[in-house]
Design a protein around this motif. Structure first.
Motif, PDB file in Angstrom:
ATOM      1  N   THR A  18     -41.125  89.727 -89.696  1.00  0.00           N
ATOM      2  CA  THR A  18     -39.805  90.205 -90.093  1.00  0.00           C
ATOM      3  C   THR A  18     -39.047  89.070 -90.774  1.00  0.00           C
ATOM      4  N   PHE A  19     -37.943  89.436 -91.456  1.00  0.00           N
ATOM      5  CA  PHE A  19     -37.122  88.417 -92.107  1.00  0.00           C
ATOM      6  C   PHE A  19     -36.532  87.458 -91.075  1.00  0.00           C
ATOM      7  N   ARG A  20     -36.155  88.000 -89.914  1.00  0.00           N
ATOM      8  CA  ARG A  20     -35.597  87.142 -88.864  1.00  0.00           C
ATOM      9  C   ARG A  20     -36.638  86.131 -88.389  1.00  0.00           C
ATOM     10  N   ILE A  25     -38.832  80.624 -88.242  1.00  0.00           N
ATOM     11  CA  ILE A  25     -39.974  79.746 -88.461  1.00  0.00           C
ATOM     12  C   ILE A  25     -39.630  78.664 -89.475  1.00  0.00           C
ATOM     13  N   ALA A  26     -38.943  79.056 -90.545  1.00  0.00           N
ATOM     14  CA  ALA A  26     -38.519  78.082 -91.553  1.00  0.00           C
ATOM     15  C   ALA A  26     -37.556  77.066 -90.947  1.00  0.00           C
ATOM     16  N   SER A  95     -46.244  79.820 -90.703  1.00  0.00           N
ATOM     17  CA  SER A  95     -45.533  78.658 -90.179  1.00  0.00           C
ATOM     18  C   SER A  95     -46.142  77.352 -90.692  1.00  0.00           C
ATOM     19  N   THR A  96     -47.480  77.304 -90.812  1.00  0.00           N
ATOM     20  CA  THR A  96     -48.127  76.100 -91.337  1.00  0.00           C
ATOM     21  C   THR A  96     -47.728  75.859 -92.784  1.00  0.00           C
ATOM     22  N   LEU A  97     -47.619  76.938 -93.560  1.00  0.00           N
ATOM     23  CA  LEU A  97     -47.160  76.819 -94.942  1.00  0.00           C
ATOM     24  C   LEU A  97     -45.728  76.307 -94.992  1.00  0.00           C
ATOM     25  N   SER A  98     -44.882  76.799 -94.092  1.00  0.00           N
ATOM     26  CA  SER A  98     -43.492  76.340 -94.038  1.00  0.00           C
ATOM     27  C   SER A  98     -43.417  74.849 -93.730  1.00  0.00           C
ATOM     28  N   GLN A 141     -41.699  82.046 -81.889  1.00  0.00           N
ATOM     29  CA  GLN A 141     -41.882  83.176 -82.803  1.00  0.00           C
ATOM     30  C   GLN A 141     -43.320  83.669 -82.859  1.00  0.00           C
ATOM     31  N   GLY A 142     -44.192  83.049 -82.045  1.00  0.00           N
ATOM     32  CA  GLY A 142     -45.567  83.525 -81.959  1.00  0.00           C
ATOM     33  C   GLY A 142     -46.531  82.837 -82.896  1.00  0.00           C
ATOM     34  N   GLY A 143     -46.123  81.690 -83.478  1.00  0.00           N
ATOM     35  CA  GLY A 143     -46.996  80.966 -84.389  1.00  0.00           C
ATOM     36  C   GLY A 143     -47.220  79.544 -83.938  1.00  0.00           C
ATOM     37  N   SER A 144     -47.707  78.725 -84.854  1.00  0.00           N
ATOM     38  CA  SER A 144     -47.925  77.318 -84.549  1.00  0.00           C
ATOM     39  C   SER A 144     -47.681  76.504 -85.806  1.00  0.00           C
TER      40      SER A 144
END
Length: 217
Positions: A18-20, A25-26, A95-98, A141-144
């Motif tokens: 989602t946008f949120r 993440i950003a 998230s890795t890209l961010s 947010q469920g990432g890494s």
């Protein structure tokens, strides 16, 4: 039929994004990379986890980080895929890209914080705050943010340990290996920062907002 199938694939791809979530993440990537670039890299505080292991392999085997880092991260993500599923990998890719984009952004500017090389304890604590809060937001947010988080989350799923304990376990193993080429004094300050950042990540990831009585509807 092709349009319907394509639509289903797109919905499946975007499921859970989602946008949120993307915005948070950003935000986490921005905070964590700001601290690493402006504090850790200035003061020479080494890292645990995958980054520290990469530095260890580079020192003793002469393998370029450009080669060893993707191998280590891929190994951690393969383990994570087995135990955490495809949705985790999908969000982690974002998230890795961010993280990579914000690293590139901060590199365009000179250091924005004073050089704390003469105050390593302050650098260790302040760096841990940036990394702990930033990575904690991403994990929530469920990432890494990289292989470190994927490995810690996988260990937590398998062992049922608290996340802070999993981060600390992997960091301590790497820091012990790093003693083979890094002075004890520098490792001591790295131990401070990884211990504190592990605790903060766990706190942020598990934080639950409880409204006061006056806020109840």
């Amino acid at each position: 039929m092709v349009r319907i199938a394509l639509s289903r694939q797109v919905r499946r791809l975007l499921d859970g994004i989602t946008f949120r979530r993307m915005g948070l993440i950003a935000l986490g990537a921005m905070i964590a990379t700001f601290g690493i670039h402006n504090i850790h890299q200035q003061t020479g505080i080494t890292e645990g986890g995958v980054i520290g292991l990469m530095l260890f392999v580079e020192h003793w085997l002469g393998v370029s980080p450009a080669f060893i880092t993707p191998v280590l991260d891929l190994t951690c993500y393969l383990l994570a895929f087995k135990y955490l599923g495809g949705r985790f990998i999908k969000i982690s890719a974002l998230s890795t890209l961010s993280v990579s984009l914000f690293y590139k952004l901060w590199e365009q500017f000179p250091p924005m914080l004073p050089d704390l090389s003469g105050h390593p304890l302050a650098a260790a604590v302040l760096g841990a705050l940036f990394v702990g809060i930033g990575v904690g937001i991403i994990v929530r947010q469920g990432g890494s943010s990289g292989g470190d988080d994927a490995l810690a989350l996988t260990i937590a799923r398998v062992t049922r340990w608290r996340l802070a304990r999993c981060y600390l376990f992997t960091d301590l193993v790497v820091l012990m290996l790093s003693l083979s080429y890094i002075p004890v004094r520098r490792i001591a300050f790295s131990l401070v920062t990884v211990t504190l950042s592990s605790w903060i990540i766990d706190r942020v990831q598990s934080f639950t907002f409880r409204p006061s009585v006056g806020d109840a509807p």
